[in-house]
Scaffold this motif. Sequence first.
Motif, short mmCIF file in Angstrom:
data_model
loop_
_atom_site.label_atom_id
_atom_site.label_comp_id
_atom_site.label_asym_id
_atom_site.label_seq_id
_atom_site.Cartn_x
_atom_site.Cartn_y
_atom_site.Cartn_z
N GLU A 52 9.39 1.79 3.26
CA GLU A 52 10.17 2.75 2.48
C GLU A 52 9.51 4.11 2.60
O GLU A 52 8.28 4.21 2.74
CB GLU A 52 10.19 2.31 1.00
CG GLU A 52 11.26 3.01 0.20
CD GLU A 52 11.33 2.51 -1.25
OE1 GLU A 52 10.61 1.54 -1.59
OE2 GLU A 52 12.07 3.11 -2.03
N ARG A 53 10.33 5.14 2.51
CA ARG A 53 9.80 6.48 2.74
C ARG A 53 10.61 7.50 1.94
O ARG A 53 11.81 7.35 1.77
CB ARG A 53 9.91 6.78 4.23
CG ARG A 53 9.38 8.11 4.68
CD ARG A 53 9.73 8.31 6.14
NE ARG A 53 9.19 7.26 6.98
CZ ARG A 53 8.17 7.44 7.83
NH1 ARG A 53 7.59 8.61 7.94
NH2 ARG A 53 7.74 6.44 8.56
N ILE B 231 0.84 -1.19 0.00
CA ILE B 231 0.00 0.00 0.00
C ILE B 231 0.88 1.25 0.00
O ILE B 231 1.88 1.31 0.71
CB ILE B 231 -0.96 0.00 1.21
CG1 ILE B 231 -1.79 -1.29 1.18
CG2 ILE B 231 -1.86 1.22 1.20
CD1 ILE B 231 -2.71 -1.46 2.35
N GLY B 232 0.50 2.21 -0.82
CA GLY B 232 1.20 3.48 -0.85
C GLY B 232 0.50 4.51 0.02
O GLY B 232 -0.72 4.45 0.22
N ALA B 233 1.27 5.43 0.57
CA ALA B 233 0.72 6.50 1.42
C ALA B 233 1.30 7.83 0.97
O ALA B 233 2.49 7.93 0.69
CB ALA B 233 1.07 6.23 2.88
N VAL B 234 0.44 8.85 0.92
CA VAL B 234 0.90 10.20 0.60
C VAL B 234 0.38 11.15 1.67
O VAL B 234 -0.82 11.20 1.94
CB VAL B 234 0.35 10.69 -0.76
CG1 VAL B 234 0.85 12.11 -1.05
CG2 VAL B 234 0.72 9.75 -1.89
N PHE C 241 5.45 5.75 -7.14
CA PHE C 241 4.58 4.63 -6.74
C PHE C 241 4.47 3.58 -7.84
O PHE C 241 4.39 2.39 -7.57
CB PHE C 241 3.19 5.13 -6.35
CG PHE C 241 3.16 5.83 -5.01
CD1 PHE C 241 3.38 5.11 -3.83
CD2 PHE C 241 2.94 7.20 -4.92
CE1 PHE C 241 3.36 5.74 -2.59
CE2 PHE C 241 2.94 7.83 -3.69
CZ PHE C 241 3.15 7.11 -2.53
N ARG C 242 4.50 4.03 -9.11
CA ARG C 242 4.34 3.07 -10.21
C ARG C 242 5.50 2.08 -10.21
O ARG C 242 5.30 0.87 -10.35
CB ARG C 242 4.25 3.79 -11.55
CG ARG C 242 3.92 2.81 -12.69
CD ARG C 242 3.31 3.48 -13.92
NE ARG C 242 3.82 4.83 -14.12
CZ ARG C 242 3.18 5.76 -14.84
NH1 ARG C 242 2.02 5.47 -15.41
NH2 ARG C 242 3.70 6.95 -15.00
N THR C 243 6.70 2.58 -10.02
CA THR C 243 7.86 1.68 -10.03
C THR C 243 7.85 0.75 -8.82
O THR C 243 8.54 -0.26 -8.80
CB THR C 243 9.19 2.48 -10.02
OG1 THR C 243 9.21 3.29 -8.85
CG2 THR C 243 9.31 3.35 -11.26
N ARG C 244 7.05 1.09 -7.81
CA ARG C 244 6.99 0.24 -6.61
C ARG C 244 5.76 -0.66 -6.61
O ARG C 244 5.52 -1.37 -5.64
CB ARG C 244 7.06 1.11 -5.36
CG ARG C 244 8.50 1.53 -5.07
CD ARG C 244 8.60 2.79 -4.28
NE ARG C 244 10.01 3.17 -4.08
CZ ARG C 244 10.72 3.86 -4.96
NH1 ARG C 244 10.17 4.26 -6.11
NH2 ARG C 244 11.98 4.13 -4.72
N ASP C 245 4.98 -0.56 -7.67
CA ASP C 245 3.92 -1.53 -7.91
C ASP C 245 2.93 -1.68 -6.74
O ASP C 245 2.74 -2.78 -6.20
CB ASP C 245 4.59 -2.89 -8.22
CG ASP C 245 3.60 -3.84 -8.88
OD1 ASP C 245 2.60 -3.37 -9.46
OD2 ASP C 245 3.82 -5.06 -8.79
#
Lengths: 292, 292
Positions: A27-28, A4-7, A47-51
Amino acid sequence: MARIGAVEAGGTKMVLAIGDEAGHVTEREEIPTTTPDDCVAEMVEWFRTRDVDALGIGAFGPTAVNPSDPRFGQILETPKTAWKYYDLRGAFVRGLNVPVGYDTDVNVACLGEVVFGSAKGLSNVVYVTIGTGIGAGVMVEGNLLHGMLHAEAGHIIVPRVPGDDATCVCPYHDCCFEGMAAGPAIEHRWGKKGYELADRDEVWELESTYLAEGVSTYVLCYSPQKIVLGGGVMKQEQLFPLVRQKTLKMLNGYLVTPELQDIDNYIVPAGCGGDQGILGSLELGRRALAAK
Amino acid sequence: MARIGAVEAGGTKMVLAIGDEAGHVTEREEIPTTTPDDCVAEMVEWFRTRDVDALGIGAFGPTAVNPSDPRFGQILETPKTAWKYYDLRGAFVRGLNVPVGYDTDVNVACLGEVVFGSAKGLSNVVYVTIGTGIGAGVMVEGNLLHGMLHAEAGHIIVPRVPGDDATCVCPYHDCCFEGMAAGPAIEHRWGKKGYELADRDEVWELESTYLAEGVSTYVLCYSPQKIVLGGGVMKQEQLFPLVRQKTLKMLNGYLVTPELQDIDNYIVPAGCGGDQGILGSLELGRRALAAK
């Protein structure tokens, strides 16, 4: 586990993170907030490169947070003109093609505290940040508060403390909570930043009076089961006992509850130690994924 | 159609009614609020002979309204000592053996306005009564606001209006909204009841300033889609344009929303014409029956 990505989209910087549903951040990254064209493309790419499987965003306001609002996910009227009416959520939806949860920075921090922090398991909670501004994130009966817009409870009128003749630094209001008590108000009043004034008792005596004015209003309006105070100003931990005692004094016995009788566990620091925004964004992303 | 009973439990009188799910009231009765032993037995008997399928109660506070609270349905700390810790909801549950919905008088009035009145179909609404006291009923994201207790937003601190030297009539607070602006405050300040002062412009000029202080705080804290003002004081209809204009002046353009741009439809009188409490109680009863 899902990725999951967070912004945390702030006025001066963007904090990006990768984590999982359990709140483990792996990661941050931080990038300065420039224009949408520059920094959003960079974030989407990150985020795209981190899928990622889903994303959660906590954004600066004012912004449209009600999913039934046609403007949902847009930044609204803001002095940062490049961001005005920018469809922040839409940019990530289109760029990543994954479920994207979206709310204000302070609502997301409130959610972080409810799921991972000091307010774990509660359903009526107020999170207040006192930093470069003052903002309140609010959960009522398990739902983050939206409505016409979202809470803007940092701008409530407060009574001027007798003897304080400082100008309110809010450009809109003569004497509002943020304009009298956020970091810039402290610096304007005393000529130094808060952390440079740590040993000046009179600074925190006055600051805690304004904070108690705001907090007692929130207690009466929201009836939260807990109030979490975060943000840079609250790093002055000497404020907590002062705010607790003055809030009780202002309420003056009008409310009788077990929570207020245990005030040290009622007005509390953030339990996520500064990560409430990122952790709340992970939870928003998790929920967006679950609702897919 | 089900037969639903409604109780508006006030400090001086109890209003009882029979109606249906659609908000049609077929019978109504008032009895004075004496002691629980006397008047609750009488009310239970009144509903028993009328064979209701469910009941909704809107009660004076403070009272436990959170269904997960073991004290749910009890009156709490109150100067009316005979009622202190009295299990009001329990008395009806035991006496009638039907589903009983329970909330504060103002939350129930808010529900009445959402289902039958000025706020029809909205999910974020504040109902304010300005009468012998000031109270706010609050709906957030479709749920009535509970929490540690319930909103007690009539007691927020307000800045004293310059030039007004009247004593705050609240026994707890030096300058709270209720103590400066409810009916007794008007009478204390001007020596006559509000309805006897209808043609005294200065009375409503000052009153509307205090009301705008409270209303603007509610707008910032709750971000409602509509604010409904009811209660005896608001029968002075000349207050509405003054409160609207002063609320906008206090917010000073900080919030930009379509709702505030249409202020005449944002700060509005009750649409149930005084029956919002009874109609909301019917709706609470309907919901209790549906949840059975």
